[in-house]
Design a protein around this motif. Structure first.
Motif, PDB file in Angstrom:
ATOM      1  N   ASN A   1      -4.372 -15.442   3.072  1.00  0.00           N
ATOM      2  CA  ASN A   1      -4.323 -15.440   1.611  1.00  0.00           C
ATOM      3  C   ASN A   1      -4.061 -14.010   1.151  1.00  0.00           C
ATOM      4  OD1 ASN A   1      -4.725 -15.613  -1.120  1.00  0.00           O
ATOM      5  ND2 ASN A   1      -6.615 -16.789  -0.989  1.00  0.00           N
ATOM      6  N   ASN A   2      -2.905 -13.784   0.537  1.00  0.00           N
ATOM      7  CA  ASN A   2      -2.533 -12.439   0.104  1.00  0.00           C
ATOM      8  C   ASN A   2      -2.381 -12.374  -1.408  1.00  0.00           C
ATOM      9  OD1 ASN A   2      -1.525  -9.694   0.214  1.00  0.00           O
ATOM     10  ND2 ASN A   2       0.447 -10.594  -0.295  1.00  0.00           N
ATOM     11  N   ALA A   3      -3.134 -11.463  -2.029  1.00  0.00           N
ATOM     12  CA  ALA A   3      -2.972 -11.158  -3.447  1.00  0.00           C
ATOM     13  C   ALA A   3      -2.545  -9.701  -3.628  1.00  0.00           C
ATOM     14  CB  ALA A   3      -4.271 -11.416  -4.207  1.00  0.00           C
ATOM     15  N   GLY A   4      -2.436  -8.978  -2.536  1.00  0.00           N
ATOM     16  CA  GLY A   4      -2.064  -7.570  -2.578  1.00  0.00           C
ATOM     17  C   GLY A   4      -0.645  -7.340  -2.120  1.00  0.00           C
TER      18      GLY A   4
ATOM     19  N   SER B   1       0.115 -14.631  -3.546  1.00  0.00           N
ATOM     20  CA  SER B   1       0.235 -14.388  -4.983  1.00  0.00           C
ATOM     21  C   SER B   1       0.542 -12.921  -5.248  1.00  0.00           C
ATOM     22  CB  SER B   1      -1.045 -14.801  -5.709  1.00  0.00           C
ATOM     23  OG  SER B   1      -2.163 -14.075  -5.211  1.00  0.00           O
ATOM     24  N   GLY B   2       0.716 -12.166  -4.182  1.00  0.00           N
ATOM     25  CA  GLY B   2       1.054 -10.750  -4.265  1.00  0.00           C
ATOM     26  C   GLY B   2       2.489 -10.520  -3.826  1.00  0.00           C
ATOM     27  N   THR B   3       2.672  -9.552  -2.920  1.00  0.00           N
ATOM     28  CA  THR B   3       3.994  -9.210  -2.406  1.00  0.00           C
ATOM     29  C   THR B   3       3.965  -9.209  -0.891  1.00  0.00           C
ATOM     30  OG1 THR B   3       4.494  -7.833  -4.322  1.00  0.00           O
ATOM     31  CG2 THR B   3       5.782  -7.423  -2.343  1.00  0.00           C
ATOM     32  N   MET B   4       4.921  -9.923  -0.293  1.00  0.00           N
ATOM     33  CA  MET B   4       5.158  -9.860   1.144  1.00  0.00           C
ATOM     34  C   MET B   4       6.605  -9.441   1.320  1.00  0.00           C
ATOM     35  SD  MET B   4       3.281 -13.242   2.683  1.00  0.00           S
ATOM     36  CE  MET B   4       1.506 -13.293   2.868  1.00  0.00           C
ATOM     37  N   SER B   5       6.823  -8.250   1.883  1.00  0.00           N
ATOM     38  CA  SER B   5       8.192  -7.758   2.008  1.00  0.00           C
ATOM     39  C   SER B   5       8.421  -7.164   3.389  1.00  0.00           C
ATOM     40  CB  SER B   5       8.497  -6.713   0.936  1.00  0.00           C
ATOM     41  OG  SER B   5       7.675  -5.578   1.094  1.00  0.00           O
ATOM     42  N   GLY B   6       9.522  -7.590   3.987  1.00  0.00           N
ATOM     43  CA  GLY B   6       9.914  -7.067   5.280  1.00  0.00           C
ATOM     44  C   GLY B   6      11.324  -6.532   5.220  1.00  0.00           C
ATOM     45  N   ALA B   7      11.607  -5.524   6.019  1.00  0.00           N
ATOM     46  CA  ALA B   7      12.961  -4.967   6.061  1.00  0.00           C
ATOM     47  C   ALA B   7      13.949  -5.979   6.624  1.00  0.00           C
ATOM     48  CB  ALA B   7      12.972  -3.689   6.894  1.00  0.00           C
ATOM     49  N   VAL B   8      13.480  -6.904   7.476  1.00  0.00           N
ATOM     50  CA  VAL B   8      14.336  -7.947   8.046  1.00  0.00           C
ATOM     51  C   VAL B   8      13.974  -9.293   7.427  1.00  0.00           C
ATOM     52  CG1 VAL B   8      15.072  -9.117  10.155  1.00  0.00           C
ATOM     53  CG2 VAL B   8      14.659  -6.643  10.178  1.00  0.00           C
ATOM     54  N   ASN B   9      12.768  -9.819   7.738  1.00  0.00           N
ATOM     55  CA  ASN B   9      12.293 -11.094   7.202  1.00  0.00           C
ATOM     56  C   ASN B   9      10.955 -10.899   6.487  1.00  0.00           C
ATOM     57  OD1 ASN B   9      14.422 -12.530   8.488  1.00  0.00           O
ATOM     58  ND2 ASN B   9      13.253 -12.651  10.374  1.00  0.00           N
ATOM     59  N   GLY B  10      10.729 -11.718   5.468  1.00  0.00           N
ATOM     60  CA  GLY B  10       9.423 -11.695   4.808  1.00  0.00           C
ATOM     61  C   GLY B  10       8.366 -12.368   5.664  1.00  0.00           C
ATOM     62  N   ILE B  11       8.588 -13.655   6.000  1.00  0.00           N
ATOM     63  CA  ILE B  11       7.687 -14.424   6.861  1.00  0.00           C
ATOM     64  C   ILE B  11       8.515 -15.049   7.969  1.00  0.00           C
ATOM     65  CG2 ILE B  11       6.160 -16.434   7.017  1.00  0.00           C
ATOM     66  CD1 ILE B  11       5.462 -16.008   4.053  1.00  0.00           C
ATOM     67  N   LEU B  12       8.055 -14.900   9.218  1.00  0.00           N
ATOM     68  CA  LEU B  12       8.677 -15.538  10.374  1.00  0.00           C
ATOM     69  C   LEU B  12       7.620 -16.351  11.098  1.00  0.00           C
ATOM     70  CD1 LEU B  12      10.944 -16.040  12.472  1.00  0.00           C
ATOM     71  CD2 LEU B  12      10.232 -13.898  13.578  1.00  0.00           C
ATOM     72  N   ILE B  13       7.847 -17.670  11.176  1.00  0.00           N
ATOM     73  CA  ILE B  13       6.991 -18.562  11.950  1.00  0.00           C
ATOM     74  C   ILE B  13       7.871 -19.100  13.067  1.00  0.00           C
ATOM     75  CG2 ILE B  13       5.614 -20.666  11.903  1.00  0.00           C
ATOM     76  CD1 ILE B  13       5.339 -20.077   8.820  1.00  0.00           C
ATOM     77  N   GLN B  14       7.531 -18.744  14.310  1.00  0.00           N
ATOM     78  CA  GLN B  14       8.447 -18.994  15.422  1.00  0.00           C
ATOM     79  C   GLN B  14       7.681 -19.426  16.668  1.00  0.00           C
ATOM     80  OE1 GLN B  14      10.458 -15.447  16.958  1.00  0.00           O
ATOM     81  NE2 GLN B  14      12.372 -16.571  16.857  1.00  0.00           N
ATOM     82  N   SER B  15       8.194 -20.475  17.327  1.00  0.00           N
ATOM     83  CA  SER B  15       7.626 -20.959  18.589  1.00  0.00           C
ATOM     84  C   SER B  15       6.138 -21.278  18.456  1.00  0.00           C
ATOM     85  CB  SER B  15       7.863 -19.943  19.712  1.00  0.00           C
ATOM     86  OG  SER B  15       9.243 -19.699  19.858  1.00  0.00           O
ATOM     87  N   VAL B  16       5.817 -22.058  17.428  1.00  0.00           N
ATOM     88  CA  VAL B  16       4.442 -22.461  17.149  1.00  0.00           C
ATOM     89  C   VAL B  16       4.328 -23.952  17.432  1.00  0.00           C
ATOM     90  CG1 VAL B  16       2.754 -22.758  15.281  1.00  0.00           C
ATOM     91  CG2 VAL B  16       4.088 -20.661  15.431  1.00  0.00           C
ATOM     92  N   SER B  17       3.252 -24.363  18.105  1.00  0.00           N
ATOM     93  CA  SER B  17       3.079 -25.789  18.374  1.00  0.00           C
ATOM     94  C   SER B  17       2.682 -26.526  17.093  1.00  0.00           C
ATOM     95  CB  SER B  17       2.048 -26.013  19.479  1.00  0.00           C
ATOM     96  OG  SER B  17       0.795 -25.476  19.110  1.00  0.00           O
ATOM     97  N   THR B  18       1.663 -26.038  16.389  1.00  0.00           N
ATOM     98  CA  THR B  18       1.206 -26.674  15.143  1.00  0.00           C
ATOM     99  C   THR B  18       0.973 -25.622  14.078  1.00  0.00           C
ATOM    100  OG1 THR B  18       0.109 -28.426  16.393  1.00  0.00           O
ATOM    101  CG2 THR B  18      -0.571 -28.144  14.104  1.00  0.00           C
ATOM    102  N   PHE B  19       1.586 -25.846  12.914  1.00  0.00           N
ATOM    103  CA  PHE B  19       1.344 -24.994  11.747  1.00  0.00           C
ATOM    104  C   PHE B  19       0.864 -25.922  10.636  1.00  0.00           C
ATOM    105  CE2 PHE B  19       2.089 -22.818   7.831  1.00  0.00           C
ATOM    106  CZ  PHE B  19       1.910 -21.473   8.107  1.00  0.00           C
TER     107      PHE B  19
END
Length: 181
Positions: free
Chosen positions: A36-39, A63-81
């Protein structure tokens, strides 16, 4: 040996998590409680939030800011999300993708955007996900070459847009191996 982690991760509106490569990276066996991100969560050279090789329960709420130079969020090779992704802030990937969900066996509770998602290539890319439940809903703004893309995945639920998708090539793209049911 990877140990299970429970209780989640919470960043309040006065806090910042910044790194050069990956600001938050979760790998291992099991993570429950979600993020949970508000910052501010920011990576100057790569990915703001990366989740891989783990069973992840509790979802991501921004509810804040998530910023990446390449991707913001990467969900990869996960069995269950479980728990989905909910954004009412800003998620950005400066070089590639805002939210990238790839090679996941089971993804539940979908993606909901009521904020801003911005990236040059894809706003939201769902690629090679075996089971994607909960659909995708946008009541905010998505700006990218392709706003929402489904590739090699079947989304159970709907893709609903009541906001703005600024796609310079495609607003919504579903390739020949993708489907929405």
């Amino acid at each position: 040996c990877a140990l299970p982690i429970s209780g989640g991760l919470s960043i309040d509106n006065k806090s910042q998590v910044k790194a050069a490569t990956v600001a938050i990276q979760l790998t291992g066996s099991t993570f429950t409680g979600g993020i949970n991100n508000a910052g501010v969560v920011a990576a100057t050279n790569n990915i703001a939030v990366q989740i891989g090789g783990v069973t992840f329960l509790g979802g991501i709420t921004n509810s804040g800011t998530m910023s990446g130079a390449v991707n913001g969020i990467l969900i990869q090779s996960v069995s269950t999300f479980g728990g989905g992704i909910t954004n009412s802030g800003t998620i950005s990937g400066a070089a590639q993708i805002g939210i990238y969900i790839e090679s996941v066996s089971t993804f539940s509770n979908g993606v909901t955007n009521n904020g801003v998602i911005a990236a040059p290539n894809f706003g939201i890319l769902v690629q090679d996900v075996t089971t994607f439940g909960g659909g995708i809903s946008n009541a905010g703004t998505i700006t990218a070459r392709t706003g929402i893309a489904i590739e090699g995945s079947t989304v159970t639920g709907s893709i609903i847009d009541s906001g703005i998708i600024n796609g310079t090539t495609h607003g919504i793209f579903i390739n020949s191996t993708g489907a929405v049911s």
